[in-house]
Design a protein around this motif. Structure first.
Motif, PDB file in Angstrom:
ATOM      1  N   PHE A 154       0.860  -1.189   0.000  1.00 57.57           N
ATOM      2  CA  PHE A 154       0.000   0.000   0.000  1.00 57.57           C
ATOM      3  C   PHE A 154       0.889   1.229   0.000  1.00 57.57           C
ATOM      4  O   PHE A 154       1.570   1.520   0.978  1.00 57.57           O
ATOM      5  CB  PHE A 154      -0.943   0.004   1.209  1.00 57.57           C
ATOM      6  CG  PHE A 154      -1.982   1.098   1.131  1.00 57.57           C
ATOM      7  CD1 PHE A 154      -2.920   1.118   0.097  1.00 57.57           C
ATOM      8  CD2 PHE A 154      -2.005   2.124   2.065  1.00 57.57           C
ATOM      9  CE1 PHE A 154      -3.866   2.137   0.008  1.00 57.57           C
ATOM     10  CE2 PHE A 154      -2.954   3.142   1.984  1.00 57.57           C
ATOM     11  CZ  PHE A 154      -3.880   3.142   0.950  1.00 57.57           C
ATOM     12  N   LEU A 165       0.807   7.455   8.149  1.00 55.66           N
ATOM     13  CA  LEU A 165       0.938   6.070   7.679  1.00 55.66           C
ATOM     14  C   LEU A 165       2.154   5.918   6.772  1.00 55.66           C
ATOM     15  O   LEU A 165       2.264   6.621   5.764  1.00 55.66           O
ATOM     16  CB  LEU A 165      -0.322   5.674   6.892  1.00 55.66           C
ATOM     17  CG  LEU A 165      -0.374   4.217   6.415  1.00 55.66           C
ATOM     18  CD1 LEU A 165      -0.655   3.288   7.586  1.00 55.66           C
ATOM     19  CD2 LEU A 165      -1.432   4.036   5.329  1.00 55.66           C
ATOM     20  N   ARG A 171       2.938  -6.214   3.407  1.00 60.17           N
ATOM     21  CA  ARG A 171       2.138  -6.176   4.625  1.00 60.17           C
ATOM     22  C   ARG A 171       1.219  -7.387   4.652  1.00 60.17           C
ATOM     23  O   ARG A 171       1.032  -8.064   3.638  1.00 60.17           O
ATOM     24  CB  ARG A 171       1.306  -4.889   4.693  1.00 60.17           C
ATOM     25  CG  ARG A 171       0.246  -4.811   3.607  1.00 60.17           C
ATOM     26  CD  ARG A 171      -0.690  -3.607   3.750  1.00 60.17           C
ATOM     27  NE  ARG A 171      -1.711  -3.627   2.710  1.00 60.17           N
ATOM     28  CZ  ARG A 171      -2.724  -2.774   2.631  1.00 60.17           C
ATOM     29  NH1 ARG A 171      -2.855  -1.813   3.525  1.00 60.17           N
ATOM     30  NH2 ARG A 171      -3.600  -2.886   1.655  1.00 60.17           N
ATOM     31  N   ALA A 209      -3.930  -2.531  -3.065  1.00 54.07           N
ATOM     32  CA  ALA A 209      -4.891  -1.902  -2.154  1.00 54.07           C
ATOM     33  C   ALA A 209      -6.029  -2.899  -1.972  1.00 54.07           C
ATOM     34  O   ALA A 209      -6.311  -3.699  -2.871  1.00 54.07           O
ATOM     35  CB  ALA A 209      -5.448  -0.595  -2.722  1.00 54.07           C
ATOM     36  N   LEU A 210      -6.687  -2.833  -0.833  1.00 48.47           N
ATOM     37  CA  LEU A 210      -7.840  -3.710  -0.641  1.00 48.47           C
ATOM     38  C   LEU A 210      -8.927  -3.366  -1.657  1.00 48.47           C
ATOM     39  O   LEU A 210      -9.688  -4.237  -2.078  1.00 48.47           O
ATOM     40  CB  LEU A 210      -8.344  -3.578   0.803  1.00 48.47           C
ATOM     41  CG  LEU A 210      -9.461  -4.512   1.248  1.00 48.47           C
ATOM     42  CD1 LEU A 210      -9.157  -5.981   0.937  1.00 48.47           C
ATOM     43  CD2 LEU A 210      -9.759  -4.343   2.733  1.00 48.47           C
ATOM     44  N   GLN A 211      -8.961  -2.110  -2.112  1.00 48.25           N
ATOM     45  CA  GLN A 211      -9.911  -1.722  -3.148  1.00 48.25           C
ATOM     46  C   GLN A 211      -9.699  -2.564  -4.410  1.00 48.25           C
ATOM     47  O   GLN A 211     -10.658  -3.006  -5.060  1.00 48.25           O
ATOM     48  CB  GLN A 211      -9.735  -0.227  -3.489  1.00 48.25           C
ATOM     49  CG  GLN A 211     -10.252   0.743  -2.439  1.00 48.25           C
ATOM     50  CD  GLN A 211      -9.239   1.107  -1.359  1.00 48.25           C
ATOM     51  OE1 GLN A 211      -8.353   0.325  -1.035  1.00 48.25           O
ATOM     52  NE2 GLN A 211      -9.388   2.290  -0.779  1.00 48.25           N
ATOM     53  N   ASN A 237     -10.899  -3.760   6.581  1.00 46.09           N
ATOM     54  CA  ASN A 237      -9.449  -3.984   6.506  1.00 46.09           C
ATOM     55  C   ASN A 237      -8.960  -4.267   7.920  1.00 46.09           C
ATOM     56  O   ASN A 237      -8.832  -3.358   8.739  1.00 46.09           O
ATOM     57  CB  ASN A 237      -8.772  -2.734   5.918  1.00 46.09           C
ATOM     58  CG  ASN A 237      -7.325  -2.988   5.542  1.00 46.09           C
ATOM     59  OD1 ASN A 237      -6.792  -4.064   5.805  1.00 46.09           O
ATOM     60  ND2 ASN A 237      -6.693  -1.992   4.949  1.00 46.09           N
ATOM     61  N   ILE A 267     -13.836  -0.998   3.209  1.00 49.64           N
ATOM     62  CA  ILE A 267     -13.779  -0.814   1.763  1.00 49.64           C
ATOM     63  C   ILE A 267     -15.023  -1.484   1.180  1.00 49.64           C
ATOM     64  O   ILE A 267     -15.244  -2.683   1.393  1.00 49.64           O
ATOM     65  CB  ILE A 267     -12.491  -1.446   1.176  1.00 49.64           C
ATOM     66  CG1 ILE A 267     -11.250  -1.027   1.986  1.00 49.64           C
ATOM     67  CG2 ILE A 267     -12.352  -1.102  -0.296  1.00 49.64           C
ATOM     68  CD1 ILE A 267     -10.977   0.448   2.053  1.00 49.64           C
TER      69      ILE A 267
HETATM   70  O1  LIG Z   1      -5.800  -1.204   1.097  1.00 50.15           O
HETATM   71  C1  LIG Z   1      -5.911  -0.140   1.712  1.00 50.15           C
HETATM   72  N1  LIG Z   1      -6.749   0.816   1.269  1.00 50.15           N
HETATM   73  C2  LIG Z   1      -6.893   2.018   1.904  1.00 50.15           C
HETATM   74  O2  LIG Z   1      -7.678   2.898   1.460  1.00 50.15           O
HETATM   75  C3  LIG Z   1      -6.138   2.226   3.071  1.00 50.15           C
HETATM   76  N2  LIG Z   1      -6.027   3.258   3.943  1.00 50.15           N
HETATM   77  C4  LIG Z   1      -5.150   2.889   4.904  1.00 50.15           C
HETATM   78  O3  LIG Z   1      -4.824   3.614   5.892  1.00 50.15           O
HETATM   79  N3  LIG Z   1      -4.674   1.658   4.661  1.00 50.15           N
HETATM   80  C5  LIG Z   1      -5.269   1.211   3.515  1.00 50.15           C
HETATM   81  N4  LIG Z   1      -5.173   0.037   2.849  1.00 50.15           N
END
Ligand SMILES: O=c1[nH]c(=O)c2[nH]c(=O)[nH]c2[nH]1
Length: 285
Positions: A154, A165, A171, A209-211, A237, A267
């Motif tokens: 990420f 962050l 991760r 990204a989890l998205q 998440n 998400i």
């Molecule tokens: O996959 C993620 N999407 C996010 O939008 C996000 N925001 C965050 O703080 N960590 C993550 N991880």
């Protein structure tokens, strides 16, 4: 002024959530624990006068759990708990007894490499709406808890005055899948196929990204189930933070994690066929 006697008392850090990954060429191993410590001994002074000279802080107890996981590993939870309990009593003259309780959450390998599914808690759902115009069937799954020990990054996100962050190139990615999928007019049982598609997509997607994983999971259900026209996903998440063991003279090569339960990112999104004219009835009631 009457005086009162202090009765039985104990104290400790409850519910330290620790996830330990053992990394190996033949696939990773995963141990997921909830560790609670309660200590008793010559601790009256801290209650009666606020004298903390005999108090081993609960924060230290938590750190000990993490450090022992790295230093000695986690074999069976009986041995791990015994090692901790003996340490607290053996190292602190004021502590005469320790109770260490460990809950272990079982995980099953999904791909034999990096992806795991937590046992239990999974619920299958179905909702049908029927009126003179149509019958709409929505199937679903909630509480399907998945984790991958790597293949998740990420970075490249917006940074403003409040961003702390760090960017990460490796991760843990974990979520509890809540998915519903809307069928075309027919009534079909494609639960097993859809569930397998969700699992395969989570395991097989190298995630930035989890998205991105969400979209891949929705698309996988649509690809595997011709009768499904739309998939809705809500993916918490479940953050796992690498514990800094440097203060204890230990490294932490992506092995010992703190499993936070809240707050969590959430998400959510819908993936549907291009040609689908969304019929919102089932979603909205
Ligand atoms: O996959 C993620 N999407 C996010 O939008 C996000 N925001 C965050 O703080 N960590 C993550 N991880």
């Amino acid at each position: 002024m009457p005086t009162f006697a202090l009765g039985h008392n104990q104290y400790g850090k409850a519910e330290t959530r620790i996830v330990r990954v053992t990394r190996g060429p033949g696939g990773d191993g995963l141990t997921d624990l909830n560790v609670s410590v309660a200590l008793r001994g010559d601790l009256a002074a801290s209650h009666l006068t606020g004298d903390n000279s005999a108090v081993l802080p609960t924060d230290t107890q938590k750190n000990t759990v993490y450090a022992f996981a790295r230093e000695h590993g986690i074999d069976d939870i009986e041995s791990f708990a015994t090692r901790l309990a003996r340490h607290f009593v053996g190292s602190q003259p004021s502590i005469h007894g320790a109770r260490v309780t460990v809950e272990q959450y079982p995980w099953q390998p999904v791909d034999g490499a990096h992806t795991f599914r937590r046992d239990g808690g999974e619920v299958r759902t179905a909702t049908v709406h029927h009126d003179a115009a149509r019958t709409q069937v929505v199937s679903g799954i909630t509480g399907l808890v998945l984790l991958k020990t790597t293949d998740s990054e990420f970075h490249g996100f917006v940074k403003d005055a409040y961003t702390t962050l760090p960017e990460t190139r490796d991760r843990i990615l974990a979520t509890s899948v809540n998915a519903t999928w809307r069928h075309d007019g027919a009534v079909r049982d494609d639960y097993a196929t859809a569930r397998a598609a969700l699992l395969d997509a989570f395991a097989g997607t190298y995630s930035l990204a989890l998205q991105q994983t969400l979209y891949a999971m929705g698309a996988a259900v649509l690809a595997a189930c011709p009768g499904v026209v739309e998939v809705k996903l809500s993916l918490p998440n479940r953050h796992h933070f690498l514990v800094d063991l440097a203060p204890f003279g230990l490294d932490n090569p992506n092995e010992v994690y703190y499993a936070a339960d809240r707050p969590y990112g959430l998400i959510e999104g819908t993936v549907r066929r291009d040609d689908d004219v969304a019929e919102e009835v089932v979603w909205s009631f």
